[in-house]
Design an enzyme around this catalytic site. Structure first.
Site, PDB file in Angstrom:
ATOM      1  N   LYS A 153     -48.957 -10.120  12.321  1.00 15.18           N
ATOM      2  CA  LYS A 153     -49.125 -11.004  13.406  1.00 15.18           C
ATOM      3  C   LYS A 153     -49.408 -11.172  15.473  1.00 15.18           C
ATOM      4  CE  LYS A 153     -48.479 -14.769  10.339  1.00 15.18           C
ATOM      5  NZ  LYS A 153     -47.977 -13.579   9.349  1.00 15.18           N
TER       6      LYS A 153
HETATM    7  C1  PLP Z   1     -48.976 -14.589   8.329  1.00 16.63           C
HETATM    8  C2  PLP Z   1     -47.778 -13.106   7.526  1.00 16.63           C
HETATM    9  C3  PLP Z   1     -48.635 -12.824   5.828  1.00 16.63           C
HETATM   10  C4  PLP Z   1     -49.976 -13.527   5.684  1.00 16.63           C
HETATM   11  O1  PLP Z   1     -50.983 -13.510   6.060  1.00 16.63           O
HETATM   12  P1  PLP Z   1     -52.086 -14.833   5.783  1.00 16.63           P
HETATM   13  O2  PLP Z   1     -52.929 -14.192   6.980  1.00 16.63           O
HETATM   14  O3  PLP Z   1     -51.482 -16.050   6.743  1.00 16.63           O
HETATM   15  O4  PLP Z   1     -53.141 -13.956   4.617  1.00 16.63           O
HETATM   16  C5  PLP Z   1     -47.966 -11.836   5.656  1.00 16.63           C
HETATM   17  N1  PLP Z   1     -46.809 -10.532   5.314  1.00 16.63           N
HETATM   18  C6  PLP Z   1     -46.260 -11.181   6.474  1.00 16.63           C
HETATM   19  C7  PLP Z   1     -45.129 -10.511   7.062  1.00 16.63           C
HETATM   20  C8  PLP Z   1     -46.664 -12.506   7.502  1.00 16.63           C
HETATM   21  O5  PLP Z   1     -45.805 -12.242   8.421  1.00 16.63           O
END
Ligand code: PLP
Length: 466
Positions: free
Chosen positions: A113
């Site tokens: 993120k």
């Molecule tokens: C947010 C997240 C996901 C999922 O991503 P999306 O965009 O919600 O599909 C997968 N792995 C980690 C470690 C995350 O923080």
């Protein structure tokens, strides 16, 4: 480039108009009117660029209301080796011939993120300054989103963050990451309840429109178009690292929850990046896997708590964007499916003809459970000598079922194992190493306010701190 809503509202909006927004007024999500097309000559030109310069080229196709020099400076300030650990920013880690991880989790909070949120921090600061406005971001988190938002917004002019988290429910490491921030514009509120209580408080505050307007309450949730756009860049960066010539095909496997990460892959593919397959990997919360297999989208009443918690969702908030494209951008149809059928029945289905079209978009899917996760963490360690986190393990498990000769498979690494140490210990009996500087993070002084599940108390806190 102008933006429209997936539910048919064709009011044209510029990038900076939707930058600070959540949903479109008709309840839909924003998408560009069309996807800019990238031909082989452009790919050849982009192949040699640094990550920051590649980001600038891609963002420029979608943003025409920020001067190019400013945008370029923003991407160069954001995607640096100092922040992301390597000059490649998202380097590949080979596992076996034709199989590699793409590392997206070397930013400040050790999860993917950061890739988008770090840019968002710069964009928000830029646009707020230009408007002479301020923004108070109110959010609820069970882990990765909250910390990524705080690290992106810390010290940024014009922005305060108020982040609610369920007291005692995040991992000690995740808690320490957030609560150790001492920046004056970052406010941690630990709520004596569960994640849903936190989310309900955020909704209640946002539904008080007078309060929302007076105190300039905003969000940074995963439906934000700018976040998605920032993520498009690493699909190109991964492609260039995995291929020698433009035209070669590559597949990606993406650990998925809210469909934000893989939706960016869909956008890259729609732009013409030669992606063979986009493999959607879910955990036990397999709403998306069920849809891709059956054409039925069924929101779950209960979200299961799993050992890949950042994928624990019952409803994939970005999924509507893909359905809009799948249904030939028929906004009225999307409105009826998501706005009416889903709201009343909790599910919808598409026709078998429409379901067959999924293949043209490159999507396939699979799911994983706790037992698979442990086995995959062990396999990665024993066979490839690589320690992976639980979410990446869900991806790798599904990727191994989708390998094709001659098509490199990149599995997106979405977090570092240090973030989810308990399951690594369960699988391997060893503690995952922490990046330098984070060894004793739990011992740092904490800055957090404890609160009951009380909407008024949160409002009072906001009023006292803006
Ligand atoms: C947010 C997240 C996901 C999922 O991503 P999306 O965009 O919600 O599909 C997968 N792995 C980690 C470690 C995350 O923080």
């Amino acid at each position: 480039m102008k933006y429209l809503s997936t539910r048919g509202d064709k009011t044209e909006r510029a990038f900076c108009e939707i930058l600070l927004e959540g949903l479109a007024p008709d309840g839909g999500l924003y998408l560009p009117q069309s996807y800019p097309q990238v031909d082989a000559r452009t790919l050849a030109r982009w192949r040699g660029l640094s990550y920051a310069d590649l980001a600038f080229e891609i963002l420029s196709l979608y943003i025409d209301d920020i001067p190019a020099a400013d945008l370029h400076e923003l991407t160069r300030r954001t995607y640096t080796e100092a922040v992301f650990g390597t000059p490649e920013i998202t380097p590949l880690k080979p596992l076996a011939p034709g199989l590699a991880l793409q590392a997206l989790s070397n930013g400040p909070t050790l999860a993917f993120k950061d890739m988008a949120m770090q840019l968002l921090g710069g964009l928000f600061e830029y646009e707020l300054k230009r408007r002479g406005e301020t923004l108070n971001i109110l959010g609820a988190t069970s882990g990765d989103t909250g910390s990524a938002a705080e690290y992106a917004m810390r010290g940024k002019a014009g922005v305060n963050v108020f982040m609610l988290s369920p007291q005692g429910r995040m991992s000690p490491f995740q808690q320490a990451q957030m609560f150790s921030l001492q920046d004056a514009n970052i406010h941690n509120i630990a709520v004596q309840g569960v994640f849903d209580d936190c989310q309900d408080i955020v909704k209640a505050v946002s539904n008080d429109l007078a309060f929302k307007r007076k105190y300039k309450i905003g969000t940074v949730n995963s439906i934000n178009w700018a976040r998605l756009l920032a993520q498009v860049v690493y699909y190109f960066a991964g492609y260039f690292q995995a291929t020698n010539s433009d035209g070669d095909l590559v597949s990606f496997t993406v650990p998925s929850g809210n469909f934000g990460n893989v939706c960016a892959g869909h956008v890259a593919r729609m732009m013409g990046l030669p992606i063979k397959q986009l493999v959607v990997a879910t955990n036990e919360n397999d709403v998306l896997d069920e849809f891709f297999r059956s054409g039925i989208y069924r929101v779950r009443g209960i979200t299961q708590e799993t050992s890949s918690p950042s994928m624990d969702i019952s409803k994939a908030s970005n999924f509507e964007r893909f359905v809009f494209d799948l249904l030939d951008r028929d906004g009225a149809r999307v409105k009826s499916l998501f706005g009416d059928t889903l709201a009343s029945a909790g599910r919808f289905s598409i026709s078998s003809e429409e379901h067959q079209r999924i293949e043209q978009f490159g999507f396939v899917s699979g799911s994983s459970n706790h037992t698979d996760r442990l086995a995959t963490i062990r396999k990665a360690y024993q066979d490839y000598g690589v320690l992976i986190d639980t979410h990446t393990a869900d991806g790798l498990k599904v990727a191994l079922q989708q390998l094709e000769a001659g098509v490199p498979m990149l599995v997106l690494e979405t977090a570092l194992p240090a973030k989810f140490a308990a399951t690594i210990v369960e699988a391997l009996g060893i503690e995952p190493p922490r990046p330098a500087g984070l060894a004793n993070i739990e011992a740092l002084p904490k800055r957090v306010t404890l609160m009951a599940v009380d909407v008024q108390a949160v409002k009072d806190f906001v009023v006292a701190h803006v």
